[in-house]
Design a protein around this motif. Structure first.
Motif, PDB file in Angstrom:
ATOM      1  N   TRP A 478       0.832  -1.197   0.000  1.00 39.62           N
ATOM      2  CA  TRP A 478       0.000   0.000   0.000  1.00 39.62           C
ATOM      3  C   TRP A 478       0.871   1.253   0.000  1.00 39.62           C
ATOM      4  N   ALA A 479       0.447   2.231  -0.825  1.00 37.21           N
ATOM      5  CA  ALA A 479       1.189   3.485  -0.947  1.00 37.21           C
ATOM      6  C   ALA A 479       0.693   4.554   0.014  1.00 37.21           C
ATOM      7  N   VAL A 480      -0.578   4.474   0.404  1.00 29.46           N
ATOM      8  CA  VAL A 480      -1.188   5.453   1.309  1.00 29.46           C
ATOM      9  C   VAL A 480      -2.229   4.721   2.152  1.00 29.46           C
ATOM     10  N   GLY A 481      -2.379   5.143   3.407  1.00 25.09           N
ATOM     11  CA  GLY A 481      -3.425   4.610   4.269  1.00 25.09           C
ATOM     12  C   GLY A 481      -4.294   5.720   4.808  1.00 25.09           C
ATOM     13  N   LEU A 482      -5.623   5.504   4.797  1.00 24.20           N
ATOM     14  CA  LEU A 482      -6.588   6.478   5.295  1.00 24.20           C
ATOM     15  C   LEU A 482      -7.515   5.765   6.262  1.00 24.20           C
ATOM     16  N   ALA A 483      -7.372   6.027   7.548  1.00 24.81           N
ATOM     17  CA  ALA A 483      -8.125   5.297   8.566  1.00 24.81           C
ATOM     18  C   ALA A 483      -9.002   6.257   9.363  1.00 24.81           C
ATOM     19  N   ALA A 484     -10.313   6.053   9.308  1.00 27.49           N
ATOM     20  CA  ALA A 484     -11.255   6.873  10.066  1.00 27.49           C
ATOM     21  C   ALA A 484     -11.814   6.080  11.240  1.00 27.49           C
ATOM     22  N   VAL A 485     -11.901   6.715  12.373  1.00 19.19           N
ATOM     23  CA  VAL A 485     -12.410   6.141  13.631  1.00 19.19           C
ATOM     24  C   VAL A 485     -12.042   4.664  13.767  1.00 19.19           C
ATOM     25  N   PRO A 486     -10.742   4.344  13.764  1.00 21.89           N
ATOM     26  CA  PRO A 486     -10.315   2.938  13.756  1.00 21.89           C
ATOM     27  C   PRO A 486     -10.073   2.377  15.151  1.00 21.89           C
ATOM     28  N   VAL A 487     -10.031   1.053  15.239  1.00 18.80           N
ATOM     29  CA  VAL A 487      -9.352   0.385  16.341  1.00 18.80           C
ATOM     30  C   VAL A 487      -7.871   0.398  15.971  1.00 18.80           C
ATOM     31  N   ALA A 488      -7.047   0.984  16.826  1.00 17.66           N
ATOM     32  CA  ALA A 488      -5.624   1.108  16.539  1.00 17.66           C
ATOM     33  C   ALA A 488      -4.769   0.356  17.553  1.00 17.66           C
ATOM     34  N   ASP A 489      -5.229   0.323  18.774  1.00 14.60           N
ATOM     35  CA  ASP A 489      -4.559  -0.377  19.885  1.00 14.60           C
ATOM     36  C   ASP A 489      -5.637  -1.234  20.531  1.00 14.60           C
ATOM     37  N   TYR A 490      -5.674  -2.533  20.188  1.00 16.13           N
ATOM     38  CA  TYR A 490      -6.823  -3.369  20.533  1.00 16.13           C
ATOM     39  C   TYR A 490      -7.030  -3.495  22.041  1.00 16.13           C
ATOM     40  N   VAL A 491      -5.953  -3.606  22.809  1.00 11.81           N
ATOM     41  CA  VAL A 491      -6.094  -3.788  24.254  1.00 11.81           C
ATOM     42  C   VAL A 491      -6.677  -2.534  24.905  1.00 11.81           C
ATOM     43  N   THR A 492      -6.145  -1.379  24.551  1.00 10.50           N
ATOM     44  CA  THR A 492      -6.668  -0.134  25.112  1.00 10.50           C
ATOM     45  C   THR A 492      -8.083   0.135  24.623  1.00 10.50           C
ATOM     46  N   ALA A 493      -8.363  -0.201  23.368  1.00 13.85           N
ATOM     47  CA  ALA A 493      -9.724  -0.053  22.858  1.00 13.85           C
ATOM     48  C   ALA A 493     -10.694  -0.878  23.688  1.00 13.85           C
ATOM     49  N   TYR A 494     -10.298  -2.105  24.015  1.00 16.17           N
ATOM     50  CA  TYR A 494     -11.147  -2.968  24.835  1.00 16.17           C
ATOM     51  C   TYR A 494     -11.397  -2.332  26.202  1.00 16.17           C
ATOM     52  N   GLU A 495     -10.396  -1.746  26.782  1.00 16.63           N
ATOM     53  CA  GLU A 495     -10.542  -1.133  28.109  1.00 16.63           C
ATOM     54  C   GLU A 495     -11.530   0.024  28.097  1.00 16.63           C
ATOM     55  N   ASP A 496     -11.570   0.793  27.002  1.00 18.17           N
ATOM     56  CA  ASP A 496     -12.326   2.042  26.982  1.00 18.17           C
ATOM     57  C   ASP A 496     -13.669   1.958  26.266  1.00 18.17           C
ATOM     58  N   GLU A 497     -13.910   0.932  25.465  1.00 15.54           N
ATOM     59  CA  GLU A 497     -15.111   0.903  24.630  1.00 15.54           C
ATOM     60  C   GLU A 497     -16.359   0.538  25.428  1.00 15.54           C
ATOM     61  N   MET A 498     -17.533   0.744  24.815  1.00 18.52           N
ATOM     62  CA  MET A 498     -18.800   0.415  25.436  1.00 18.52           C
ATOM     63  C   MET A 498     -18.896  -1.094  25.694  1.00 18.52           C
ATOM     64  N   GLU A 499     -19.671  -1.466  26.713  1.00 16.29           N
ATOM     65  CA  GLU A 499     -19.711  -2.839  27.197  1.00 16.29           C
ATOM     66  C   GLU A 499     -20.136  -3.826  26.120  1.00 16.29           C
ATOM     67  N   ALA A 500     -21.096  -3.451  25.276  1.00 19.26           N
ATOM     68  CA  ALA A 500     -21.563  -4.368  24.240  1.00 19.26           C
ATOM     69  C   ALA A 500     -20.444  -4.744  23.278  1.00 19.26           C
ATOM     70  N   LEU A 501     -19.533  -3.817  23.004  1.00 18.78           N
ATOM     71  CA  LEU A 501     -18.425  -4.122  22.102  1.00 18.78           C
ATOM     72  C   LEU A 501     -17.363  -4.973  22.786  1.00 18.78           C
TER      73      LEU A 501
END
Length: 605
Positions: A478-501
């Motif tokens: 890939w020459a360019v990456g465009l990421a909107a509202v991504p999961v970037a750090d899965y462990v920290t995302a798990y800690e902070d996200e809503m319970e259903a997720l």
């Protein structure tokens, strides 16, 4: 300068975003002339009331970050809408008279939460589903004549309100008490005492987990049949379940792909929505005879449909080339917003590529002029339980206008290709989807469609996650990456996200980060951030409860520490924006970022 002339003077791709749009109108069951719809007519997506008898329309909500979650009471007397704060999805239900007036809290006794379903009965029964990090999932009942909500359900795992029977005596709940957030079971409770009437759980007694979903109680007094979606034959299909007797009526519709349904208002038939290979169509199923009759719609995608009391069907239709419109089988356009129309785009081509897990379906759009190889954007859908379809999308159309080919891949995990395809994501999350994207990428280059030196990996939400993961695990592709509202750090995302997720992540990865740390590491973009070579543009909502900002900041800090080329745009909203100009700004930023690093045309050029 008039609004319309100003619209014409702007680039075509911006015109598509600004063109007034409307959703399929919802109508009140006991007052079918009273309708509610969503529109961007003011530049922000808000709720609108429509009195079909008089033709009068009025704006119901007016908030800086927009409003789309609303419904009508069965008698049409009031409009209910969900009020969160700046797009964080955490709030309360509000109520407003249909004719207009002051908003008031609809259920004063309930604290703010994430919404988990709402059912309003004809006779006054109210059922509200809630989700919080502290309490998990709860369901609350307000009986006719009472003011205080009573909790009738609670569990740590995900659950929500399915439906309320016609007479308000039965409540259907979808739950995942078994721990698999991808496959719900059903429980029906009595409204009188919250006692259990019936259970339906396809996750028990077999070697495979099968899901169920509530499609609606029969619209007839005294009728205890519940329309249910099931996966017993490897795809979504409807059946009838009499919750009083336990009898199940298997409809066995001879249609490939996934099938959903809703009742006709008189209960004599079902409106069938059939999705297959990125397109959809409508049918009527006669309950008495089992006959299946085609409801004629143009080729493309029906994103939503409803049967009216007169037997006609209203539906929201579009194709990749033609903008959305609300049509009726009675003839003509049902709801046509004033103002300039969205310019058309180019049609999609279907491509099937052999991948490591089976044939992968992709949708391809080529610029109207020129020959390949083109700079090409792989626009990756979110979900992951979703799919790209032959439907109008202003984002991909903007890339095509600027000379790019656009490829959208319905990777393993996508819906519409059978349960096995959707459920294939377990444990090697992210890596599986990228294998399918890589197979389509190889085809795109070999076929002469795509310039291998000018390939863009792009997506939002789960698509943004796959973008970052792909840049790290496939750095030379890939020459360019465009990421909107991504999961970037899965462990920290798990800690902070809503319970259903969190529950969904435990299902996908087989446990929490403490239980299966190696799987979270293997599936986290942060693990591979030091391998990223392509310039990266990230877009993040500071109030996002799904892909929270802290874990994105962690990823950005790692890019910055090694001097990697990247830019970050943060906006004051949640998981996406309902403001048209904000959406245009974000697309323009992506177009300009790609142009600077690929030598292509900038936004508006």
């Amino acid at each position: 300068m008039t609004t319309e002339s100003k619209h014409i003077d702007t680039p075509v791709w911006e015109q598509r975003f600004r063109a007034p749009r409307v959703s399929l109108p919802e109508w009140a069951e006991e007052a079918p002339d009273r309708s509610l719809f969503v529109s961007n007519a003011t530049g922000t997506y808000e709720l609108y009331a429509w009195d079909r008898a008089s033709g009068e329309q009025r704006q119901v909500t007016d908030r800086p970050n927009g409003t789309t979650d609303g419904t009508l009471s069965p008698d049409g007397a009031s409009i209910w809408w969900f009020a969160d704060t700046d797009g964080d999805e955490f709030g309360v239900w509000m109520r407003q008279p249909f004719a207009g007036g002051e908003d008031e809290p609809a259920v004063p006794g309930l604290a703010p939460s994430y919404p988990a379903g709402l059912a309003i009965g004809r006779e006054g029964t109210l059922v509200v589903g809630r989700s919080t990090d502290e309490d998990g999932s709860t369901v609350h009942l307000v009986r006719p004549g009472a003011d205080t909500p009573v909790e009738i359900y609670r569990h740590r795992e995900s659950a929500g309100v399915g439906d309320l029977s016609y007479d308000g005596s039965l409540i259907a709940i979808e739950h995942t008490e078994h721990g698999d957030a991808m496959h719900s079971a059903l429980r029906v409770l009595r409204a009188s005492d919250a006692g259990v009437v019936a259970e339906l759980d396809d996750t028990k007694g077999g070697t495979e987990e099968l899901g169920l979903t509530v499609l609606g109680f029969a619209p007839l007094a005294g009728d205890t049949r519940l329309l249910v979606g099931h996966q017993r034959r490897g795809r979504w299909e409807p059946m009838l379940w009499d919750v009083a007797t336990g009898a199940e009526t298997d409809l066995r519709l001879d249609l490939p792909g996934d099938v959903s349904a809703e009742w006709y208002p008189d209960g004599s038939g079902l409106l069938i929505v059939h999705g297959f290979e990125a397109r959809s169509e409508l049918w009527r199923y006669e309950i008495a005879t089992g006959a299946l009759v085609r409801v004629e719609t143009p080729a493309g995608s029906v994103s939503s449909a409803t049967a009216r009391p007169d037997g006609s069907v209203e539906y929201l239709w579009s194709s990749a080339a033609e903008p959305p419109v609300v049509r009726s089988t009675a003839g003509g356009v049902v709801l046509d917003p004033p103002g300039p129309k969205a310019p058309p785009s180019v049609p999609v081509e279907d491509v099937w590529v052999e991948g490591p897990g089976g044939r992968v379906h992709a949708l391809v759009q080529r610029p109207a002029e020129g020959e390949g190889p083109f700079p090409t954007v792989f626009e990756v859908h979110g979900g992951p339980t979703w799919h790209d379809s032959d439907a109008f999308a202003s984002g991909p159309a903007a890339w095509v206008d600027h000379g790019y080919a656009v490829v959208r891949v319905n990777y393993r995990g996508s819906t519409g290709y059978g349960r096995e395809w959707t459920d294939a994501l377990k444990h090697r999350v992210g890596l599986i989807e990228l294998e399918d994207i890589a197979a389509v990428r190889a085809w795109a280059v070999a076929s002469g469609l795509a310039d291998p030196e000018r390939l863009v990996l792009s997506g939002g939400s789960w698509g943004g996650y796959l973008t970052l993961l792909g840049l790290g695990t496939q750095p030379d592709d890939w020459a360019v990456g465009l990421a909107a509202v991504p999961v970037a750090d899965y462990v920290t995302a798990y800690e902070d996200e809503m319970e259903a997720l969190k529950a969904m992540d435990r299902t996908l990865l087989g446990g929490s980060p403490e239980e299966v740390p190696e799987r979270y590491a293997a599936s986290s973009p942060l693990t591979y951030v030091d391998a990223v070579k392509a310039p990266v543009h990230l877009t993040a909502g500071v109030n996002d409860p799904r892909c929270p900002i802290r874990q994105i900041d962690n990823y950005v800090d790692r890019l910055a520490a090694r001097g990697a080329v990247h830019e970050v745009y943060r906006y004051d909203a949640g998981h996406g924006s309902l403001v048209v100009e904000e959406r245009i700004k974000q697309v323009a930023l992506d177009l300009d970022f790609a142009a600077r690093h690929l030598g292509t045309r900038a936004a508006g050029a």
